[in-house]
Design a protein around this motif. Sequence first.
Motif, mmCIF file in Angstrom:
data_model
loop_
_atom_site.group_PDB
_atom_site.id
_atom_site.type_symbol
_atom_site.label_atom_id
_atom_site.label_comp_id
_atom_site.label_asym_id
_atom_site.label_seq_id
_atom_site.Cartn_x
_atom_site.Cartn_y
_atom_site.Cartn_z
ATOM 1 N N GLU A 70 28.694 -12.611 -3.559
ATOM 2 C CA GLU A 70 27.523 -12.113 -4.278
ATOM 3 C C GLU A 70 27.905 -11.134 -5.374
ATOM 4 O O GLU A 70 27.193 -10.972 -6.356
ATOM 5 N N ASN A 71 29.046 -10.478 -5.240
ATOM 6 C CA ASN A 71 29.478 -9.459 -6.195
ATOM 7 C C ASN A 71 30.328 -10.040 -7.331
ATOM 8 O O ASN A 71 30.690 -9.310 -8.234
ATOM 9 N N GLU A 72 30.649 -11.327 -7.298
ATOM 10 C CA GLU A 72 31.449 -11.926 -8.353
ATOM 11 C C GLU A 72 30.706 -11.847 -9.680
ATOM 12 O O GLU A 72 29.532 -12.185 -9.767
ATOM 13 N N LYS A 73 31.413 -11.410 -10.699
ATOM 14 C CA LYS A 73 30.784 -11.243 -12.008
ATOM 15 C C LYS A 73 30.601 -12.573 -12.714
ATOM 16 O O LYS A 73 29.552 -12.870 -13.242
ATOM 17 N N ALA A 74 31.655 -13.376 -12.766
ATOM 18 C CA ALA A 74 31.583 -14.670 -13.440
ATOM 19 C C ALA A 74 31.334 -15.760 -12.406
ATOM 20 O O ALA A 74 31.964 -15.784 -11.356
ATOM 21 N N LEU A 75 30.388 -16.633 -12.728
ATOM 22 C CA LEU A 75 30.125 -17.743 -11.825
ATOM 23 C C LEU A 75 31.283 -18.719 -11.888
ATOM 24 O O LEU A 75 31.778 -19.057 -12.962
ATOM 25 N N GLN A 76 31.719 -19.160 -10.738
ATOM 26 C CA GLN A 76 32.811 -20.113 -10.653
ATOM 27 C C GLN A 76 32.252 -21.462 -10.240
ATOM 28 O O GLN A 76 31.245 -21.544 -9.545
ATOM 29 N N ASN A 77 32.925 -22.493 -10.681
ATOM 30 C CA ASN A 77 32.549 -23.831 -10.258
ATOM 31 C C ASN A 77 32.934 -23.973 -8.790
ATOM 32 O O ASN A 77 34.118 -23.967 -8.452
ATOM 33 N N PRO A 78 31.953 -24.084 -7.895
ATOM 34 C CA PRO A 78 32.269 -24.098 -6.472
ATOM 35 C C PRO A 78 33.135 -25.291 -6.063
ATOM 36 O O PRO A 78 34.038 -25.147 -5.247
ATOM 37 N N LYS A 79 32.883 -26.456 -6.648
ATOM 38 C CA LYS A 79 33.643 -27.641 -6.258
ATOM 39 C C LYS A 79 35.101 -27.522 -6.693
ATOM 40 O O LYS A 79 36.009 -27.867 -5.944
ATOM 41 N N LYS A 80 35.320 -27.035 -7.914
ATOM 42 C CA LYS A 80 36.688 -26.914 -8.425
ATOM 43 C C LYS A 80 37.492 -25.921 -7.585
ATOM 44 O O LYS A 80 38.618 -26.206 -7.182
#
Length: 144
Positions: A70-80
């Motif tokens: 929840e604290n991650e600043k940049a959204l990451q591609n979950p599948k990758k």
Amino acid sequence: MKKITDERLIFRNLQHIKIIYIVQSIGILCILGYELFQGGLEDMRKNPLWLLFIVTSVVYAYLSISTSVENEKALQNPKKSFVVSIIVLIAIATAVAYLTIAKNFGWTNGVVIGVILFICGFIPFYYVYRLRERQIKDLNDDQP
């Protein structure tokens, strides 16, 4: 009992819970340390406090994972990120299984250790994947 609505009091209550958890963990570690010195590793692991300590550590780790996602600043591609994590996990599990077999512990032991390592790594990676997917879904639902 009334529900606390003041944010300062909620934060102070959470700090008290944190202090209690720390004191409890130190107490459990001291008892387990005493058992270790008195009877060795086997007696320490027979103590029910060992199971309690392991379970609370795992629960704390999973709660920390959800907070970190929840604290991650940049959204990451979950599948990758999930695929990359699984590839690295497979490489590590294979290397450990190979090293176990190479040390003459047998094929069965090597495969079992590799599979257990893979399962123990897969569960938290999948949990993070689901949390990231839910976070992206929630962000998409909030946008008009």
